[in-house]
Design an enzyme around this catalytic site. Sequence first.
Site, PDB file in Angstrom:
ATOM      1  N   ASP A  12       0.886  -1.164   0.000  1.00  0.00           N
ATOM      2  CA  ASP A  12       0.000   0.000   0.000  1.00  0.00           C
ATOM      3  C   ASP A  12       0.927   1.217   0.000  1.00  0.00           C
ATOM      4  OD1 ASP A  12      -2.360   1.554   0.180  1.00  0.00           O
ATOM      5  OD2 ASP A  12      -2.100   1.713   2.353  1.00  0.00           O
TER       6      ASP A  12
ATOM      7  N   GLU B  10      -1.113  -1.246  -4.842  1.00  0.00           N
ATOM      8  CA  GLU B  10      -2.349  -0.493  -5.047  1.00  0.00           C
ATOM      9  C   GLU B  10      -2.145   0.515  -6.170  1.00  0.00           C
ATOM     10  OE1 GLU B  10      -5.250   0.742  -1.865  1.00  0.00           O
ATOM     11  OE2 GLU B  10      -4.333   2.678  -2.346  1.00  0.00           O
TER      12      GLU B  10
ATOM     13  N   ASP C 153      -2.784   1.231   6.955  1.00  0.00           N
ATOM     14  CA  ASP C 153      -1.923   1.001   5.779  1.00  0.00           C
ATOM     15  C   ASP C 153      -1.452  -0.453   5.729  1.00  0.00           C
ATOM     16  OD1 ASP C 153      -1.413   4.027   5.014  1.00  0.00           O
ATOM     17  OD2 ASP C 153      -1.073   3.826   7.166  1.00  0.00           O
TER      18      ASP C 153
END
Length: 196
Positions: free
Chosen positions: A19, A80, A153
């Site tokens: 992430d 991501e 996160d």
Amino acid sequence: MSIPKSTPDRRVTRVMGVDPGLTRCGVGVVEGGLGSSLKLIAVGVIRTPADLDHAHRLLRIHDGLEEWRDHTRPDAIAVEKVFAQHNRNTVAGTAQAAGIAMMIAARHGLPVALHTPSEVKAAISGSGRADKAQVGFMVARVLRLSAPPKPADAADAVALAICHLWRGGAARRIEAAVATQRRGRRVPRSWKDLAR
């Protein structure tokens, strides 16, 4: 931060989810395979201080992701996909961190996949509009954890790895069916036939 060294089981696929972020870059490593439950290998966050110059923050993210890759030895990296946000500085740093993760995958010959936040949410919770609490809850439930990984996160990185395992596995089964059909063999009628 201590990252446990581990050797992957070759019967399963190990995915490192990233992430991306400049202040906090979430990392989660999950493994799973056809007919086996998912297993959390490691989860954490690479942090960089805001008072450090930009280039050195990116270097810390690079070094941290390399350390994660060295210790956990993933078969693939899922990142991501970055979308434009209102704050250009935030999106630039996030995109740069994502680029570092993709570069590390390429350097080590690992497949890399980009998943949108909506894809990840839909894969993990059934809804592309799930909030962070719902995603964290489902990550904990799927992995049989007592609580979601913290901070968010880290939970998002684990969700990325799970999404890739679930979606990547389906893609491989579809590719196998197409390859079988091209060779003139009977195409399996169900997913169970592909596992044989």
